[in-house]
Design an enzyme around this catalytic site. Structure first.
Site, PDB file in Angstrom:
ATOM      1  N   LYS A  53      36.187 -15.628  33.663  1.00  0.00           N
ATOM      2  CA  LYS A  53      36.111 -14.478  33.228  1.00  0.00           C
ATOM      3  C   LYS A  53      36.960 -14.520  31.797  1.00  0.00           C
ATOM      4  CE  LYS A  53      37.713  -9.447  33.404  1.00  0.00           C
ATOM      5  NZ  LYS A  53      38.168  -8.672  34.287  1.00  0.00           N
TER       6      LYS A  53
ATOM      7  N   ARG B 166      36.343   0.094  29.685  1.00  0.00           N
ATOM      8  CA  ARG B 166      37.903   0.464  29.528  1.00  0.00           C
ATOM      9  C   ARG B 166      37.942   2.242  29.269  1.00  0.00           C
ATOM     10  NH1 ARG B 166      40.095  -5.114  26.444  1.00  0.00           N
ATOM     11  NH2 ARG B 166      39.650  -6.244  28.071  1.00  0.00           N
TER      12      ARG B 166
ATOM     13  N   GLU C 144      38.236 -23.868  36.028  1.00  0.00           N
ATOM     14  CA  GLU C 144      38.597 -22.659  36.799  1.00  0.00           C
ATOM     15  C   GLU C 144      37.846 -22.371  38.047  1.00  0.00           C
ATOM     16  OE1 GLU C 144      40.646 -20.211  36.589  1.00  0.00           O
ATOM     17  OE2 GLU C 144      41.347 -19.956  34.728  1.00  0.00           O
TER      18      GLU C 144
ATOM     19  N   LYS D  66      31.687 -13.943  33.426  1.00  0.00           N
ATOM     20  CA  LYS D  66      31.849 -12.775  32.985  1.00  0.00           C
ATOM     21  C   LYS D  66      32.164 -12.796  31.371  1.00  0.00           C
ATOM     22  CE  LYS D  66      34.099  -8.321  33.357  1.00  0.00           C
ATOM     23  NZ  LYS D  66      35.180  -7.511  34.032  1.00  0.00           N
TER      24      LYS D  66
ATOM     25  N   SER E  23      29.683  -3.882  30.471  1.00  0.00           N
ATOM     26  CA  SER E  23      29.489  -2.544  29.776  1.00  0.00           C
ATOM     27  C   SER E  23      29.086  -2.742  28.189  1.00  0.00           C
ATOM     28  CB  SER E  23      30.842  -1.836  29.756  1.00  0.00           C
ATOM     29  OG  SER E  23      32.012  -2.437  29.303  1.00  0.00           O
TER      30      SER E  23
ATOM     31  N   TYR F  50      24.654  -2.255  35.076  1.00  0.00           N
ATOM     32  CA  TYR F  50      24.578  -1.026  35.018  1.00  0.00           C
ATOM     33  C   TYR F  50      23.023  -0.403  35.070  1.00  0.00           C
ATOM     34  CZ  TYR F  50      29.488  -1.632  34.383  1.00  0.00           C
ATOM     35  OH  TYR F  50      30.831  -2.270  34.009  1.00  0.00           O
TER      36      TYR F  50
HETATM   37  C1  PBG Z   1      39.258  -5.222  35.310  1.00  0.00           C
HETATM   38  C2  PBG Z   1      37.962  -5.331  34.887  1.00  0.00           C
HETATM   39  C3  PBG Z   1      37.227  -5.087  33.782  1.00  0.00           C
HETATM   40  C4  PBG Z   1      35.841  -5.197  33.805  1.00  0.00           C
HETATM   41  C5  PBG Z   1      35.743  -5.571  35.167  1.00  0.00           C
HETATM   42  N1  PBG Z   1      37.004  -5.487  35.717  1.00  0.00           N
HETATM   43  C6  PBG Z   1      37.845  -5.003  32.406  1.00  0.00           C
HETATM   44  C7  PBG Z   1      38.860  -5.677  31.865  1.00  0.00           C
HETATM   45  O1  PBG Z   1      39.269  -7.013  32.339  1.00  0.00           O
HETATM   46  O2  PBG Z   1      39.625  -5.441  30.750  1.00  0.00           O
HETATM   47  C8  PBG Z   1      34.908  -4.964  32.950  1.00  0.00           C
HETATM   48  C9  PBG Z   1      33.535  -4.895  33.152  1.00  0.00           C
HETATM   49  C10 PBG Z   1      32.475  -4.444  32.179  1.00  0.00           C
HETATM   50  O3  PBG Z   1      32.771  -4.408  31.007  1.00  0.00           O
HETATM   51  O4  PBG Z   1      31.503  -3.893  32.439  1.00  0.00           O
HETATM   52  N2  PBG Z   1      40.019  -6.074  35.435  1.00  0.00           N
END
Ligand code: PBG
Length: 336
Positions: free
Chosen positions: A201, A211, A241, A256, A282, A321
C-alpha cells in the site's frame, strides 16, 4: 530468398470476427472478480452523496441492506465495509475501532444475518477512529507507534471476526500485524477468517476522495502517511512486503492503488502465485467520473477496459467503486 510484398503472418485474421476474438481472448472479467467498497453511516434512513465520488453514496445500515439485495442480484458476492465515524467518537487511542457495538460491527452483523452467502470484508486500520486521522497511535513526537498500534489492530480484527467478517483486511501498513492478527484469530477459534493483506500500500495522493468519504481528510496530523505507507518510487520493496505478509499468514495480498501500480501487481503474481488483488482507489474512480461527466471518455467501454487491465496484469480480483455498474454491463454483454 523470397520476399513477398504481403504479410507472411496475418495477425488480423483472428481479429476479424467477434466469435474468433472470443475464442482467443486471454483474459476475462466476471462478476466473481469484483469487490465493492461501501461507506456506512450511523443512524437510519440516511443517504449522503460523496461530492468527490459522483455516484457513490454513504448509507445507513438499513439502506445498505436494501441496496445489498440489488448488488447481489447483479452478481456481486463480496463487499468491503468502511464506517463513517462521527467526530465525537474519535479519540487519540481509537478505542471505537474495537467496540463490539461500533458501526462496522453492527453493519456486519446485520448484513451477515440478511445475506449469509455474501462475503463481508472489513478494513483493519485505525484512521476512521483516531482524532488525528493517522492509522495508528502516536507518540509525543507524532510518530505512529508500530507495536502499540498492532495491539489495537488485533482487538479490531477479533471484534470484526466475531461480528461476522469473512475477510479481515489490514490496510494500516504496520510491521508484523499480519502474523499477530493471524495468531489471535487462530487462538480465538476463528480459523476460517481469511486475511487479505494490503501488502503493498503506497503513500498515494489518489486516496483523497476516500478520505472525504470517511471524514478522515481534514485532520491528518502531519499531513501524510509516509512513515508507514510505501514510497511510490519502489517495487522491490513491495515484493519484500508481500513476502513477509505471506510468511506471516496472509491468504490473499493486495496492491494499492490500482492502475498506476499494475507493474507491481504483475511482479507480485509472477513471483508469488498467490491470490492477488488490486484496489482501483477513490482517486482513480474520481478521475474516470470527471472524464465521463465531460463526455471525454465513453463510460461503459472505459469501465470494462479499466477493470480488464487488472486481470491482464495478474490480479485475481479488483476492489472497485464501479462494481455494480460493471456487473450490470457484464450482464448486458452476456445477454448479447
Ligand atoms: C484506511 C484506508 C484508506 C483507503 C482504504 N483504507 C485511506 C488511507 O490509507 O488513507 C483508501 C481507499 C481509496 O482511496 O479508495 N487505511
Amino acid at each position: 530468398m523470397t520476399s513477398s510484398p504481403f504479410p507472411q503472418r496475418r495477425m488480423r485474421r483472428l481479429r476479424a470476427k467477434d466469435a474468433l476474438r472470443g475464442l482467443v481472448a486471454e483474459h476475462r472479467l466476471t462478476t466473481d472478480d469484483l469487490i465493492y467498497p461501501v461507506f456506512v453511516l450511523p443512524g437510519e434512513n440516511a443517504r449522503e452523496a460523496v461530492p468527490s465520488m459522483p455516484g457513490v453514496e454513504r448509507l445507513s445500515i438499513d439502506l445498505l441492506g436494501q441496496e445489498t439485495a440489488k448488488w447481489v442480484e447483479l452478481g456481486i458476492r463480496t463487499i468491503a465495509l468502511f464506517p463513517v465515524t462521527p467526530m465525537s467518537l474519535k479519540t487519540e487511542c481509537a478505542s471505537e475501532a474495537f467496540n463490539p457495538e461500533g458501526l462496522a460491527q453492527q453493519a456486519m452483523r446485520a448484513l451477515k444475518k440478511a445475506f449469509p452467502e455474501v462475503m463481508l470484508m472489513s478494513d483493519i486500520a485505525l484512521d476512521p477512529f483516531t482524532s488525528h486521522g493517522q492509522d495508528g497511535l502516536l507518540d509525543e513526537t507524532g510518530y505512529v507507534m508500530n507495536d502499540e498500534t498492532v495491539e489495537v489492530l488485533i482487538k479490531q480484527a477479533l471484534s470484526h471476526a466475531e461480528a461476522g467478517a469473512d475477510i479481515v483486511a489490514p490496510s494500516d501498513m504496520m510491521d508484523g500485524r499480519i502474523g499477530n492478527i493471524r495468531k489471535a484469530l487462530e487462538e480465538a477459534g476463528h480459523i476460517n477468517t481469511c486475511i487479505m493483506a494490503y501488502s503493498a500500500k503506497y503513500a498515494s495522493a489518489y486516496y483523497g476522495p476516500f478520505r472525504d468519504a470517511v471524514g478522515s481528510a481534514a485532520n491528518i496530523k502531519g499531513g501524510n502517511k509516509k512513515t508507514y505507507q510505501m514510497d511510490p518510487a519502489n517495487t522491490d520493496e513491495a515484493l519484500h512486503e508481500i513476502a513477509l505478509d505471506i510468511e506471516e499468514g496472509a491468504d490473499m495480498v493486495m496492491v494499492k492503488p490500482g492502475m498506476p501500480y499494475l507493474d507491481v501487481v504483475r511482479r507480485c503474481k509472477d513471483e508469488f502465485k498467490v491470490p492477488t488483488f488490486a484496489y482501483q482507489v477513490s482517486g482513480e474512480y474520481a478521475m474516470h467520473q470527471a472524464a465521463f461527466a465531460n463526455g471525454w471518455l465513453n463510460e461503459d467501454a472505459v469501465i470494462l477496459e479499466s477493470l480488464l487491465a487488472f486481470k491482464r496484469a495478474g490480479a485475481d480480483g479488483i476492489l472497485t467503486y464501479f462494481a455494480p455498474q460493471a456487473a450490470a454491463l457484464l450482464a448486458k454483454q452476456n445477454d448479447k
